[in-house]
Write a protein that holds these residues in place. Sequence first.
Motif: not given
Length: 469
Positions: A3, A70-71, A73-75, A77-78, A113, A116, A193
């Motif tokens: 972030r 949002q998904s 960014n979550d991917q 992050d993973l 990623y 998405e 975020r």
Amino acid sequence: MSRLARDVEIVGQLLSANLIAILIDSFAFIVVFIYILVSNWLLAIMIALTWPFIIYILQFSQKRLQKIYQSVNDQADLISNHLQYTISNIKIIKSFGNEQYEIDRFSEFSRNYREENLKATRFWSIFVPIINTLNELGNLLTLVFGAWGVMVSHLTIGELAALLTYVTLLNKPINRFNGLVNIIQSSGVSAKRIFQILDTKAEVKEKENAINLTSIQGNLKFEGMEFAYHNNQSVIRNFNLDIQPGMSVALVGSSGSGKSTIAKIAARFYDPQKGRVLLDGHDLQDITLSSLRFGEADATRTHIGIVPQETLLLYGTVRENIAYGKLDATDLEIEAAAKAANAHDFIMGFPDGYQSIIGEQGVKLSGGQRQRIAIARVLLKNPQIVILDEATSALDSESEQLIQESIKQLFKGRTSLVIAHRLSTIADVDLIVVLEKGEIVETGTHTELIAQGGRYAYLYELQFVKSGN
């Protein structure tokens, strides 16, 4: 980290590269529309009739794109988390031969990623033509209305050409904004975020009128303390303990009994839900955090020093890591602290001595060497109260002996709170407190507790007698 790096960069690109263009286009759009409205109000209204449809489509796409990004960014992050995890644990991964397993996991995260991102591209590619088509209706309406006007002599051909030019100028800002909506939506999710981080409230808050402690005697007192983590299941219950200045106290007990939690509360990394912790009669919550953990800048002695179970060293030289306890320390002070911690000899065995690079998290040092560097760091800080959290739990016998000698130097003239699994390190402390399920079950010296034949005696027998030590 994702972030503060990736999301900030996305928002920064929007603000630095596109914000001025958006402002200029918005101004141009307003000016041109006002001119058309003044010149031919009926045409302006006909053009504006398409805007509600455009706004509705943009609102609908906005909600959908927010979920998609949002998904995304979550991917992302993973992927970031997986990279950090694999790099920091590369020795474990190699020792189990799981390189291909981790490569496959990384590939899976990367595919997710990519999917998405493609989902966002596919979604927006459907709505862009629709919005562009609605936007171009303005040109069509102008042409039809203008041709009729020319035929009935309400407009000249020159006036029609001028209106078409102005409508084209009106559409350009909308088309450019349409192309930026994708970036704006992505930046909006990233900004959300970022603000989630900025709006996070500290678990430990400092009072506005908190006092600064200029000096302390070292009396640490726990009164009716109770503490629970987020699941509301109590970890510490009705804990009462009075540690007098210069006294050494050890907390022992099975794993999960609350020993380390008490140490963290003493340093005010957490606040208890009930009861209080007093330092020389002052509630810790009434003291500024800087004066609690450090002290006055010009003081020769600080207030609290901590040697954690997991020794955390910084990338850099041996000197820099020891001097972290006192950033303005001289070479003589650093060397004296290293000698007191039994670290000077092995440091001088390095090719560059105190200027030797120890690697990330001290990977070039053994466990015992890292622990002695940590003790030297605290000795240099010269605290009145020392908290020692299982400092010898993972050391061999030889390293443990050296650490014990260092700890004796650390305890001299200081109030000491020791968390220990190895009972050999606490035989000489002034008081041993035995914990079970967050409550005190026994207190006394080593000799007294062995004579009582209770929980401490059982743990001692389990560790030494049955193991043959």
